[in-house]
Design a protein around this motif. Structure first.
Motif, PDB file in Angstrom:
ATOM      1  N   ARG A   3     -14.077  18.879  47.802  1.00 52.85           N
ATOM      2  CA  ARG A   3     -12.962  19.757  47.454  1.00 52.85           C
ATOM      3  C   ARG A   3     -11.732  18.890  47.243  1.00 52.85           C
ATOM      4  O   ARG A   3     -11.389  18.061  48.092  1.00 52.85           O
ATOM      5  CB  ARG A   3     -12.704  20.773  48.567  1.00 52.85           C
ATOM      6  CG  ARG A   3     -13.778  21.835  48.708  1.00 52.85           C
ATOM      7  CD  ARG A   3     -13.450  22.764  49.866  1.00 52.85           C
ATOM      8  NE  ARG A   3     -12.137  23.392  49.708  1.00 52.85           N
ATOM      9  CZ  ARG A   3     -11.904  24.493  48.983  1.00 52.85           C
ATOM     10  NH1 ARG A   3     -12.903  25.077  48.351  1.00 52.85           N
ATOM     11  NH2 ARG A   3     -10.684  24.996  48.897  1.00 52.85           N
ATOM     12  N   THR A  26     -14.987  20.237  43.224  1.00 53.37           N
ATOM     13  CA  THR A  26     -14.317  21.538  43.226  1.00 53.37           C
ATOM     14  C   THR A  26     -12.817  21.281  43.274  1.00 53.37           C
ATOM     15  O   THR A  26     -12.297  20.766  44.270  1.00 53.37           O
ATOM     16  CB  THR A  26     -14.752  22.371  44.442  1.00 53.37           C
ATOM     17  OG1 THR A  26     -16.173  22.567  44.388  1.00 53.37           O
ATOM     18  CG2 THR A  26     -14.059  23.717  44.451  1.00 53.37           C
ATOM     19  N   THR A  28      -8.775  22.436  42.755  1.00 51.12           N
ATOM     20  CA  THR A  28      -7.753  23.487  42.698  1.00 51.12           C
ATOM     21  C   THR A  28      -6.404  22.835  42.466  1.00 51.12           C
ATOM     22  O   THR A  28      -6.045  21.878  43.152  1.00 51.12           O
ATOM     23  CB  THR A  28      -7.708  24.304  44.000  1.00 51.12           C
ATOM     24  OG1 THR A  28      -9.002  24.876  44.244  1.00 51.12           O
ATOM     25  CG2 THR A  28      -6.688  25.432  43.889  1.00 51.12           C
ATOM     26  N   TYR A  30      -2.366  23.307  42.499  1.00 53.19           N
ATOM     27  CA  TYR A  30      -1.298  24.105  43.103  1.00 53.19           C
ATOM     28  C   TYR A  30       0.016  23.751  42.418  1.00 53.19           C
ATOM     29  O   TYR A  30       0.479  22.614  42.506  1.00 53.19           O
ATOM     30  CB  TYR A  30      -1.213  23.833  44.604  1.00 53.19           C
ATOM     31  CG  TYR A  30      -2.505  24.124  45.335  1.00 53.19           C
ATOM     32  CD1 TYR A  30      -2.837  25.422  45.704  1.00 53.19           C
ATOM     33  CD2 TYR A  30      -3.401  23.088  45.644  1.00 53.19           C
ATOM     34  CE1 TYR A  30      -4.029  25.688  46.370  1.00 53.19           C
ATOM     35  CE2 TYR A  30      -4.591  23.353  46.302  1.00 53.19           C
ATOM     36  CZ  TYR A  30      -4.898  24.655  46.664  1.00 53.19           C
ATOM     37  OH  TYR A  30      -6.080  24.925  47.310  1.00 53.19           O
ATOM     38  N   ALA A 248      -9.527  25.615  39.251  1.00 58.06           N
ATOM     39  CA  ALA A 248      -8.747  26.787  39.648  1.00 58.06           C
ATOM     40  C   ALA A 248      -7.263  26.440  39.661  1.00 58.06           C
ATOM     41  O   ALA A 248      -6.879  25.333  40.064  1.00 58.06           O
ATOM     42  CB  ALA A 248      -9.188  27.271  41.030  1.00 58.06           C
ATOM     43  N   ARG A 250      -3.422  27.805  40.956  1.00 56.69           N
ATOM     44  CA  ARG A 250      -2.617  28.712  41.765  1.00 56.69           C
ATOM     45  C   ARG A 250      -1.149  28.436  41.478  1.00 56.69           C
ATOM     46  O   ARG A 250      -0.607  27.397  41.874  1.00 56.69           O
ATOM     47  CB  ARG A 250      -2.916  28.539  43.255  1.00 56.69           C
ATOM     48  CG  ARG A 250      -4.215  29.209  43.703  1.00 56.69           C
ATOM     49  CD  ARG A 250      -4.417  29.067  45.189  1.00 56.69           C
ATOM     50  NE  ARG A 250      -3.247  29.482  45.967  1.00 56.69           N
ATOM     51  CZ  ARG A 250      -3.156  29.327  47.291  1.00 56.69           C
ATOM     52  NH1 ARG A 250      -4.169  28.774  47.970  1.00 56.69           N
ATOM     53  NH2 ARG A 250      -2.065  29.714  47.931  1.00 56.69           N
ATOM     54  N   GLU A 276      -4.425  24.502  53.124  1.00 53.61           N
ATOM     55  CA  GLU A 276      -5.708  24.467  52.420  1.00 53.61           C
ATOM     56  C   GLU A 276      -6.327  23.102  52.657  1.00 53.61           C
ATOM     57  O   GLU A 276      -5.687  22.072  52.416  1.00 53.61           O
ATOM     58  CB  GLU A 276      -5.524  24.703  50.919  1.00 53.61           C
ATOM     59  CG  GLU A 276      -5.163  26.121  50.538  1.00 53.61           C
ATOM     60  CD  GLU A 276      -6.341  27.075  50.610  1.00 53.61           C
ATOM     61  OE1 GLU A 276      -7.489  26.589  50.746  1.00 53.61           O
ATOM     62  OE2 GLU A 276      -6.119  28.305  50.527  1.00 53.61           O
TER      63      GLU A 276
END
Length: 486
Positions: A3, A26, A28, A30, A248, A250, A276
């Motif tokens: 992650r 994975t 993400t 931000y 992803a 955010r 997170e």
């Protein structure tokens, strides 16, 4: 697979995210703001569309490689990309004017000989040839490899790679770009041409190393490219590529710090106190505590009545009448009451104007950072914008009578949107200057934390942001032994 948390949705951060996702991680992202792209933004009003950041793409090979490595559609299949020709036109206070063709060494020599005088083109060409030697010597260690921790390798980059002039007057390489111009170009107009490339990146030619000659070399050799609809389209295409690779996003997520656990990065902490977890953290955010305030950009968007005349250059540089006053205003303690060098951008693109009876023009100038000049002061901003429009009249006769409305962006706005100290725009990394023009390495001191974007190796500029993304992805995927793409 791990992650990975990415702080910020700028171009370098998204470049790293896309590559890491393709490698199976994975990811993400931000972003404290409400959109992607960082400084590569867009302003639209009444059918007029403007880029709020860079306007042209140089070294498109960086993004070609990114799109090839992360999906089926190439860069050209993802955005409309065309070369700008002429690459630029130049206007001077003494009436000298010339246009430089795109990626044509012989054409540049011809244009300079005709406008400046016999021999001017050859002097410029000789300088560009020496700049090519500097580029060849430093391209890989300075741009395509992680910044080495080896003292000998760092010392090599701290030395200026611009070679000594050959012949009767051979000496050691000049220390600064200004010294190169004085010794090798010997004409104030050629000096202004050379220094305008440095100034556009916020570099002071009086202190920038001679290796900054690579900036005009790159543009002259690899060309200038326009993205249909504006350069924001490249940011949109990269965001789509990230989403397609299951990255992803955010938005409205303000990261307050990196979580540390057992001596390594273990996640991100948000302004609301939530956390997170992540095995790796990639940050594209400038470090306001340690990053110096670089010069910023003052931009004026102009909605004009009347069609765009046929044959005008996409980009025209109107050079300042007083080099000394401009440099003092941008880099020294002098105020902003000078006539700046103004770049006039006039894209021939129906997508950026409401109809054929109107034209969208952008004016840009390099200025002192917010803080040294109060770019939140309405009177200061209005006066400077007026001076920019007055200068731009040389490129757009009758400009004042055509203005429907104008919108201004200052370094204060850049600081608010991107978090860059003083709204500064970082320059690309350069060899020389004792290492003062290098940036922090991509691997941070905290294990598992990586830096990406314009305030990390290899520095500012759209192409360099893409390079930083490739370097960070390589370091995470392949480990500390990664030495760059072969």
């Amino acid at each position: 697979m791990a992650r990975i948390a990415v702080i910020g949705a700028g171009m370098g951060a998204m470049a790293a995210a896309a590559r890491l996702a393709v490698a199976g991680h994975t990811v993400t992202v931000y972003e404290r703001g409400e959109t992607h792209g960082g400084g590569v933004g867009r302003f639209a009003r009444d059918g007029f569309v403007f880029d709020t950041g860079p306007q042209l793409l140089h070294l498109p090979a960086v993004y070609r490689d990114l799109f090839v490595k992360t999906g089926k559609e190439s860069l050209e299949q993802s955005v409309g990309l065309t070369q700008v020709d002429p690459a630029s036109a130049h206007l001077f206070a003494d009436g000298t004017a010339f246009a430089l063709p795109n990626a044509s060494r012989a054409g540049v020599v011809r244009a300079l000989d005709e406008a400046v005088g016999a021999g001017a083109g050859e002097r410029w060409s000789e300088l560009v040839n020496r700049a090519r030697e500097a580029w060849d010597a430093t391209r890989r260690p300075l741009l395509e490899e992680p910044l080495s921790a080896d003292p000998a390798e760092r010392a090599a980059l701290a030395r200026d790679a611009y070679p000594a002039r050959r012949g009767l007057f051979r000496r050691s390489a000049p220390a600064t770009l200004a010294a190169v111009a004085a010794r090798e170009l010997r004409d104030p107009r050629l000096t202004a041409l050379l220094e305008s490339h440095a100034l556009a990146y916020g570099l002071d030619p009086r202190t920038a190393p001679a290796s900054a000659t690579v900036l005009p070399y790159l543009e002259q050799t690899f060309g200038s490219w326009y993205v249909a609809g504006g350069l924001r389209g490249l940011a949109d295409a990269l965001h789509r590529r990230c989403v397609a690779r299951r990255v992803a996003f955010r938005f409205g997520a303000e990261v307050a710090g990196v979580v540390e656990e057992d001596g390594r990065a273990a996640g991100v902490r948000f302004a609301d106190g939530t956390v997170e977890e992540a095995a790796f953290v990639v940050t594209g955010a400038p470090d306001a505590a340690s990053a110096p305030s670089s010069p910023g950009r003052f931009t004026v968007f102009l909605a004009l009545r009347g069609e765009r005349p046929a044959g005008v250059a996409h980009r025209t540089v109107v050079h300042a009448a007083s080099r000394e006053r401009e440099l003092a205003g941008v880099f020294d303690a002098a105020g902003p009451d000078y006539a700046p060098t103004v770049t006039v951008l006039r894209p021939d693109d129906p997508a950026v104007r409401p109809d054929a009876g109107h034209e969208a023009i952008t004016l840009t100038a390099t200025v002192a950072p917010h803080g040294r000049v109060d770019w939140a002061d309405a009177e200061v901003v209005t006066a400077f914008a007026d001076r920019m429009l007055l200068a731009a009249e040389a490129a757009v006769p009758g400009l004042a009578e055509r203005v429907v409305w104008r919108e201004v962006r200052t370094p204060a706005d850049t600081e608010r949107v991107t978090g860059a100290p003083g709204g500064g725009v970082p320059a690309p990394a350069l060899s020389g200057g004792g290492g003062a023009f290098l940036f922090p390495g991509n691997a941070a001191e905290l294990t598992g934390l990586y830096r990406v974007g314009g305030f990390a190796h290899p520095g500012g500029g759209l192409a360099h942001a893409g390079m930083s993304g490739a370097l960070v992805a390589g370091l995470i995927v392949e480990g500390a032994g990664f030495r760059g793409s072969q």
